[in-house]
Design a protein around this motif. Sequence first.
Motif, PDB file in Angstrom:
ATOM      1  N   ASN A  42       0.830  -1.209   0.000  1.00 52.77           N
ATOM      2  CA  ASN A  42       0.000   0.000   0.000  1.00 52.77           C
ATOM      3  C   ASN A  42       0.864   1.259   0.000  1.00 52.77           C
ATOM      4  OD1 ASN A  42      -2.458  -1.322  -0.091  1.00 52.77           O
ATOM      5  ND2 ASN A  42      -2.874  -1.101   2.094  1.00 52.77           N
ATOM      6  N   HIS A  43       1.920   1.267   0.792  1.00 58.50           N
ATOM      7  CA  HIS A  43       2.846   2.398   0.837  1.00 58.50           C
ATOM      8  C   HIS A  43       3.434   2.636  -0.547  1.00 58.50           C
ATOM      9  CE1 HIS A  43       6.612   4.544   1.673  1.00 58.50           C
ATOM     10  NE2 HIS A  43       6.097   4.910   2.826  1.00 58.50           N
ATOM     11  N   ASN A  44       3.894   1.580  -1.169  1.00 63.87           N
ATOM     12  CA  ASN A  44       4.488   1.665  -2.502  1.00 63.87           C
ATOM     13  C   ASN A  44       3.470   2.144  -3.536  1.00 63.87           C
ATOM     14  OD1 ASN A  44       5.286   0.214  -5.242  1.00 63.87           O
ATOM     15  ND2 ASN A  44       7.145   0.593  -4.046  1.00 63.87           N
ATOM     16  N   ARG A  45       2.249   1.632  -3.472  1.00 68.86           N
ATOM     17  CA  ARG A  45       1.195   2.010  -4.425  1.00 68.86           C
ATOM     18  C   ARG A  45       0.866   3.493  -4.297  1.00 68.86           C
ATOM     19  NH1 ARG A  45      -0.297   1.504  -9.084  1.00 68.86           N
ATOM     20  NH2 ARG A  45       0.010  -0.727  -8.858  1.00 68.86           N
ATOM     21  N   TYR A 181      -5.256   6.870  -3.883  1.00 70.02           N
ATOM     22  CA  TYR A 181      -5.477   5.602  -3.186  1.00 70.02           C
ATOM     23  C   TYR A 181      -5.953   4.494  -4.139  1.00 70.02           C
ATOM     24  CZ  TYR A 181      -4.759   8.115   1.161  1.00 70.02           C
ATOM     25  OH  TYR A 181      -4.202   8.851   2.180  1.00 70.02           O
ATOM     26  N   ARG A 182      -5.764   4.679  -5.427  1.00 69.35           N
ATOM     27  CA  ARG A 182      -6.148   3.650  -6.401  1.00 69.35           C
ATOM     28  C   ARG A 182      -5.387   2.360  -6.093  1.00 69.35           C
ATOM     29  NH1 ARG A 182      -4.242   1.577 -11.013  1.00 69.35           N
ATOM     30  NH2 ARG A 182      -2.411   2.908 -11.046  1.00 69.35           N
ATOM     31  N   GLN A 183      -6.119   1.277  -6.036  1.00 70.67           N
ATOM     32  CA  GLN A 183      -5.597  -0.073  -5.778  1.00 70.67           C
ATOM     33  C   GLN A 183      -5.023  -0.255  -4.377  1.00 70.67           C
ATOM     34  OE1 GLN A 183      -2.939  -0.624  -9.192  1.00 70.67           O
ATOM     35  NE2 GLN A 183      -4.477  -1.953 -10.115  1.00 70.67           N
ATOM     36  N   VAL A 184      -5.400   0.601  -3.445  1.00 68.75           N
ATOM     37  CA  VAL A 184      -4.972   0.448  -2.057  1.00 68.75           C
ATOM     38  C   VAL A 184      -6.052  -0.320  -1.303  1.00 68.75           C
ATOM     39  CG1 VAL A 184      -4.475   1.688   0.098  1.00 68.75           C
ATOM     40  CG2 VAL A 184      -3.546   2.513  -2.077  1.00 68.75           C
ATOM     41  N   GLN A 185      -5.636  -1.325  -0.568  1.00 72.57           N
ATOM     42  CA  GLN A 185      -6.552  -2.144   0.222  1.00 72.57           C
ATOM     43  C   GLN A 185      -6.535  -1.670   1.668  1.00 72.57           C
ATOM     44  OE1 GLN A 185      -8.440  -4.527  -1.354  1.00 72.57           O
ATOM     45  NE2 GLN A 185      -7.457  -3.692  -3.183  1.00 72.57           N
TER      46      GLN A 185
END
Length: 193
Positions: A42-45, A181-185
């Motif tokens: 998530n951090h990387n995304r 936050y796209r593609q963040v879970q």
Amino acid sequence: MVALPDNILMSAEEYLVWEPTQEERYEYWDGEVVMMSGATRNHNRISANFFKLLDDALVNRTCEVYIVDVKVQVEPGQKYFYPDVVVTCDERDTDPQLVQFPCLIIEVLSPSTEAADRGKKFAKYRQSPTLQEYVLVQVAQPVVEVFWRNEQGKWVLSEYNLGDILRLESVDVEIAIAPLYRQVQFETEAIEN
């Protein structure tokens, strides 16, 4: 970030030659070499999303956007940090190894780095005469905090949530929070609180 077990000490000149040859990234704090901690997906995304949105918005400008592996000279010979995203629009920034004149710094917060990012790092970043904005991005929930240096030189905080549009004065760009936050879970309970 965590200190190396051996508490490696070296001069800034030694650090600037040694550090690029390492597999891991290391920051420099007043003579002490500090290893950077690993990041979550998530951090990387979020870092990648912010970089892409800024890079696309600044495509026809003289500003340069860098992500993760470009360090910022915070205090010559004393402090060199690795922000998640950094922007420079200063023609004096020609060093191939680092950014010396940032206008915008973005840190994506994690439990292991949040205290330093909010505290010691921000205190040092604020001393940069070229830095105009400092952005802290939450990973556990969709919240972005922007510290902007106003005309009086005071740092003013604005907070943005998922449905908001973020205005970055330093680079004259508006970005919707949702695409950051796209593609963040998210963990379900983090968003419900």
